[in-house]
Scaffold this active site. Structure first.
Site, PDB file in Angstrom:
ATOM      1  N   HIS A 112       0.852  -1.184   0.000  1.00  0.00           N
ATOM      2  CA  HIS A 112       0.000   0.000   0.000  1.00  0.00           C
ATOM      3  C   HIS A 112       0.891   1.238   0.000  1.00  0.00           C
ATOM      4  O   HIS A 112       1.945   1.270   0.658  1.00  0.00           O
ATOM      5  CB  HIS A 112      -0.889   0.004   1.253  1.00  0.00           C
ATOM      6  N   HIS A 181      -8.214  -4.893  17.611  1.00  0.00           N
ATOM      7  CA  HIS A 181      -9.101  -5.976  18.042  1.00  0.00           C
ATOM      8  C   HIS A 181      -8.427  -7.343  17.938  1.00  0.00           C
ATOM      9  O   HIS A 181      -8.869  -8.299  18.567  1.00  0.00           O
ATOM     10  CB  HIS A 181     -10.400  -5.969  17.227  1.00  0.00           C
TER      11      HIS A 181
END
Length: 307
Positions: A112, A181
């Protein structure tokens, strides 16, 4: 660098650079793949638009996109004012290039890169502006030489801008591309920066250009080294499983995705970043001692690869 001959803020210069960067990257990647990048020009109802350059089902890239956008609006969206509430309500322009490449071969990392510029204006006030961006690498199988090369090139991109610049932006990247998470990094990091507006426009723009210009040097040697390695269903299955982490980050934590959706950006272009084939399994772990297990134990770490 002297700024005497350039305006304090030159949006047109940034836009021209980014359009050229998009074109250069697409041409190099298309030559490697042998396929074509589809070009979609789109308009945004509130103002602005962009050019999405996307390849799917290529020989090398299962999906890849190199997107340019220049969008504007009357009021900055919440994702852009969370850290600067004093700018809420201002008209704004945002221009940037964002790319994500999902190679077919599991031994080639996903990558990315994003470089962007924001300017917010107000009557009888100096424009507020800032640069942001960076690049990061997400391997499925870890190779130390690839990680070292990628981080060394990121360091070289930032070397002219201060001895501590790379260390700060690497640490920022490690903290940002982190799945809270899951309590794990998305990949092996790279560099990330935001809110860059000092010491002056010219220096900040030069830094952004250096990051953009170093992308191909950072990624192409890794791509060329790994794209021909043989693989089978086991490796593809692992790649699809790990791609799930990429999806989770982009949809849950990524501020760029949130900004694009909040600002009425083109959904197809925003979600181009998602891989085409993904799997999730319930509470699954790779076999101990396997190459798949080594990704977490040896590579998904906050580590100084250049030590």
């Amino acid at each position: 660098m002297s700024t005497a001959a350039t305006p304090a803020v030159d949006l047109a210069a940034v836009k021209n650079y980014l359009l050229d960067l998009q074109d250069r990257i697409v041409k190099r990647l298309a030559a490697i793949d042998g396929g074509e990048f589809r070009a979609d020009t789109w308009q945004r109802p509130e103002g602005g638009g962009g050019i999405s350059r996307v390849i799917e089902d290529g020989r090398v890239f299962e999906r890849g996109g190199v997107n340019f956008s220049h969008v504007m609006g009357k009021t900055l969206p919440p994702a852009a004012t969370a850290a600067r509430p004093e700018l809420a309500g201002r008209p704004w322009d945002a221009v940037g290039v964002s790319l994500v490449l999902h190679p077919r071969n599991p031994y080639v990392p996903t990558v990315h890169m994003n470089v962007r510029f924001f300017v917010a204006t107000a009557p009888a006030a100096e424009p507020a502006w800032w640069f942001g961006g960076g690049m990061d690498l997400t391997p499925y199988y870890g190779y130390s030489e690839d990680a070292i090369h990628f981080h060394r090139t990121c360091r070289d991109a930032l070397a002219p801008f201060g001895a501590d610049c790379h260390a700060r932006y690497k640490e920022w990247c490690d903290g940002y591309f982190y799945l809270k998470h899951r309590q794990e990094p998305r990949g092996i990091g790279g560099i990330f920066f935001d809110d860059l507006n000092t010491p002056d426009f010219a220096t900040c723009f030069s830094l952004q250009q250096s990051v953009g210009d170093h992308f191909l040097d950072a990624y192409v040697p890794i791509l060329e080294r790994r794209k021909g390695l043989p693989y089978g269903e086991r490796e593809r299955d692992w790649q699809a499983y790990r791609r799930g982490r990429y999806v989770e980050f982009n949809l849950v934590w990524d501020r760029g995705t949130l900004f694009g959706l909040q600002s009425g950006g083109r959904t197809e272009s925003i979600l181009m970043s998602l891989p085409p084939i993904v799997k999730w399994r319930y509470d699954w772990q790779p076999a101990a001692g396997s190459a798949e297990a080594a990704l977490a134990s040896d590579f998904l770490l906050r580590k100084n690869w250049l030590a």
